[in-house]
Write a protein that holds these residues in place. Structure first.
Motif, short mmCIF file in Angstrom:
data_model
loop_
_atom_site.label_atom_id
_atom_site.label_comp_id
_atom_site.label_asym_id
_atom_site.label_seq_id
_atom_site.Cartn_x
_atom_site.Cartn_y
_atom_site.Cartn_z
N LEU A 36 -11.46 34.24 -22.81
CA LEU A 36 -10.05 34.27 -23.05
C LEU A 36 -9.70 35.16 -24.29
CD1 LEU A 36 -8.37 32.65 -21.18
CD2 LEU A 36 -10.35 31.49 -21.83
N ARG A 37 -8.72 35.99 -24.47
CA ARG A 37 -8.20 36.81 -25.68
C ARG A 37 -7.45 35.67 -26.75
NH1 ARG A 37 -4.37 39.30 -23.83
NH2 ARG A 37 -4.77 39.50 -21.85
N GLU B 169 -6.30 32.65 -15.86
CA GLU B 169 -5.04 33.22 -16.12
C GLU B 169 -4.02 32.39 -16.66
OE1 GLU B 169 -3.68 35.26 -12.47
OE2 GLU B 169 -1.78 35.52 -13.27
N GLU B 170 -4.16 31.11 -16.33
CA GLU B 170 -3.04 30.23 -16.90
C GLU B 170 -3.45 29.88 -18.35
OE1 GLU B 170 -2.35 26.31 -15.14
OE2 GLU B 170 -0.04 26.82 -15.22
N THR B 171 -4.64 29.72 -18.58
CA THR B 171 -4.97 29.57 -19.92
C THR B 171 -4.85 30.63 -20.94
OG1 THR B 171 -6.89 28.21 -19.21
CG2 THR B 171 -7.11 29.09 -21.53
N GLN B 172 -4.88 32.08 -20.40
CA GLN B 172 -4.38 33.11 -21.27
C GLN B 172 -2.95 33.17 -21.40
OE1 GLN B 172 -6.69 35.38 -22.51
NE2 GLN B 172 -4.95 35.55 -23.79
N GLU B 173 -2.19 32.82 -20.25
CA GLU B 173 -0.70 32.52 -20.59
C GLU B 173 -0.39 31.62 -21.37
OE1 GLU B 173 1.48 31.91 -16.42
OE2 GLU B 173 2.44 30.21 -17.37
N MET B 174 -1.19 30.32 -21.36
CA MET B 174 -0.80 29.40 -22.75
C MET B 174 -1.11 30.07 -23.75
SD MET B 174 -2.84 27.30 -24.72
CE MET B 174 -4.39 27.65 -24.01
N LEU B 175 -2.26 30.58 -24.08
CA LEU B 175 -2.28 31.25 -25.49
C LEU B 175 -1.38 32.15 -25.71
CD1 LEU B 175 -6.26 31.85 -25.22
CD2 LEU B 175 -5.07 30.07 -26.64
N ILE C 91 -27.66 17.14 -24.51
CA ILE C 91 -26.48 17.77 -24.36
C ILE C 91 -26.11 18.38 -25.70
CG2 ILE C 91 -25.76 15.41 -24.62
CD1 ILE C 91 -23.23 16.26 -23.18
N VAL C 92 -25.62 19.63 -25.61
CA VAL C 92 -24.85 20.16 -26.53
C VAL C 92 -23.56 20.32 -26.20
CG1 VAL C 92 -24.72 22.29 -27.88
CG2 VAL C 92 -26.90 21.56 -27.18
N PRO C 93 -22.56 19.55 -26.53
CA PRO C 93 -21.37 19.57 -26.33
C PRO C 93 -20.45 20.58 -26.96
CG PRO C 93 -21.64 17.62 -27.84
CD PRO C 93 -22.91 18.43 -27.66
N GLY C 94 -19.23 20.71 -26.40
CA GLY C 94 -18.19 21.64 -27.07
C GLY C 94 -17.65 22.37 -25.95
N HIS C 95 -16.30 22.36 -25.74
CA HIS C 95 -15.63 23.32 -24.74
C HIS C 95 -14.21 23.72 -25.49
CE1 HIS C 95 -14.39 19.55 -22.40
NE2 HIS C 95 -13.65 19.73 -23.43
N GLU C 96 -14.28 23.72 -26.69
CA GLU C 96 -13.07 24.23 -27.39
C GLU C 96 -13.53 25.21 -28.39
OE1 GLU C 96 -9.86 20.54 -26.95
OE2 GLU C 96 -10.78 20.83 -28.97
N ILE C 97 -13.88 26.41 -27.80
CA ILE C 97 -14.78 27.49 -28.51
C ILE C 97 -13.84 28.74 -29.10
CG2 ILE C 97 -16.66 28.93 -28.38
CD1 ILE C 97 -17.73 26.85 -26.10
N VAL D 44 -13.57 30.35 -25.50
CA VAL D 44 -14.28 29.88 -24.01
C VAL D 44 -13.59 28.40 -24.22
CG1 VAL D 44 -16.35 29.31 -22.67
CG2 VAL D 44 -16.21 31.52 -24.42
N GLY D 45 -13.34 28.00 -22.98
CA GLY D 45 -12.51 26.68 -22.65
C GLY D 45 -13.59 25.69 -21.86
#
Ligand code: NAP
Ligand code: ZN
Length: 351
Positions: free
Chosen positions: A147-148, A302-308, A63-69, A91-92
């Protein structure tokens, strides 16, 4: 033409009992709609630890973890329209979904009916090709799931927004945190501290419910109006019937019935942490006061972009401690002991 693989340095765990160690993976050549992101920083989410240690069962090793990229785009496919080389990108928790089901077409790709392709410990939508996460040099992702990162946000402290940020933003929005609403955040960790900052920025009255008094000054600095240590059981009586929304970020087994007692009539407790064991629930805790117990999982693109964009406007990032990839195993031990203020972020230049 068969896809050419690009050799990519990474860190992986070979089994639940072995430490993360250097490993090599292959990334695909970018297709027409793909971007290649050179990863600069990656957050350490507690979910990485749960999966590396196989605490949820079914982890696919290695496993290669990591989802806060977060990183910078180095290559774009011929059909890419959202990004160009040199752009900052994030990338989430997922890298693809079917794009056609009711959830995907309503901005809820994380609940894709065909099963989203999660960023690691999962498969691409072909259900055969393993996915590897952000503890690596680069990642190749369809631009639709990228995400931008607004220019106003520093890259390192933005990484945790891709999971911890959206995981709190989404339920706060869904259950309408805002002026006149009393919101409680249970557990002041990676998720919880983002919850405090976001709920405060939304205008809610924020209370932190932590195990001890240790984090009180921090909580106030982060934006909490009130702070209670739940080791003092009198707190549950003092706060009976107080909150419009309780967001529980803790994965340990807590007495949910006691927490439900702190909700007002018609109010909701949202679970974000996933305990290993079943948690006893007394129907009376919900019936008396027409209360709801719900859950929430990250958020759609879309909501993740809104959050950023919200975070850029409100000057919100994560409180982080940078670490080298070689120290990742020690960082895991400290997260488990709640000994980080409040999120480790790996500086991927150390890979
Ligand atoms: P974290 O940084 O380790 O924070 C968890 C917090 O829970 C700790 O800081 C601590 O806060 C509290 N806690 C820890 N052990 C406890 C215990 N035995 N009893 C009571 N409280 C305890 O973890 P995180 O990254 O925020 O993740 C929290 C959970 O959410 C994990 O299970 C993770 O897998 C899950 N998660 C869910 C989603 C989703 O979409 N639903 C997304 C990401 C992560 P205090 O010291 O303040 O008590
Ligand atoms: Zn996460």
């Amino acid at each position: 033409m068969p896809a050419i693989a690009v050799k990519t340095k990474a860190y992986a765990a070979a089994s639940p009992t072995e430490p993360l160690a250097p490993f090599e993976i292959e990334r695909r050549e970018p297709g027409d709609d793909d971007v290649v992101i050179e990863i600069k920083f990656c957050g350490i989410c507690h979910s990485d630890i749960h999966q590396v240690r196989d605490e949820w069962g079914g982890t696919k090793f290695p496993i290669v973890p990591g989802h806060e990229i977060v990183g910078v785009i180095s290559q774009v496919g011929s059909g890419v329209t959202k990004f160009k080389v040199g752009d900052r990108a994030g990338v989430g928790c997922f890298v693809a979904s079917c794009g056609e089901c009711e959830n995907c077409t309503h901005g809820l790709e994380q609940f894709c009916a065909k099963g989203a392709a999660f960023t690691y410990n999962s498969f691409e939508m072909d259900k055969k090709t393993a996915t590897y996460g952000g503890y690596s040099e680069r990642i190749v992702v369809n631009e639709r799931y990228v995400l931008r990162v607004p220019d106003a946000l520093p890259l390192d402290a933005t990484a945790p927004l891709l999971c911890a940020g959206i995981t709190l933003y989404s339920p706060l929005r869904h259950w309408k945190a805002g002026p006149g609403k009393r919101v409680a955040i249970v557990g002041l960790g990676g998720l919880g501290h983002m919850g405090v900052k976001l709920a405060h920025a939304m205008g809610a009255e924020v209370t932190v419910l932590s195990q001890s008094k240790a984090k009180e000054a921090d909580a106030k600095r982060l934006g909490a109006d009130h702070y209670f240590a739940t080791e003092d059981k009198a707190v549950f009586t003092t706060l009976a019937g107080r909150f419009d929304l309780i967001i529980n970020t803790v994965s340990a087994v807590l007495d949910w019935n006691a927490y439900l007692g702190m909700l007002k009539t018609d109010s909701t407790m949202v679970l974000l942490g996933i305990p290993d064991n079943d948690v006893p629930l007394d129907a009376g805790s919900l019936v008396r006061g027409r209360k709801s117990l719900s859950g929430s999982m990250i958020g759609g693109i879309e909501e993740t972009q809104e959050m950023l964009d919200f975070c850029a406007r409100h000057d919100i990032v994560s409180d982080i401690e940078l670490t080298a990839i070689g120290d990742v195993n020690a960082a895991y031990d400290r997260v488990v002991k709640s000994d980080v203020r409040y999120r480790f972020v790996i500086d991927m230049s150390t890979l």
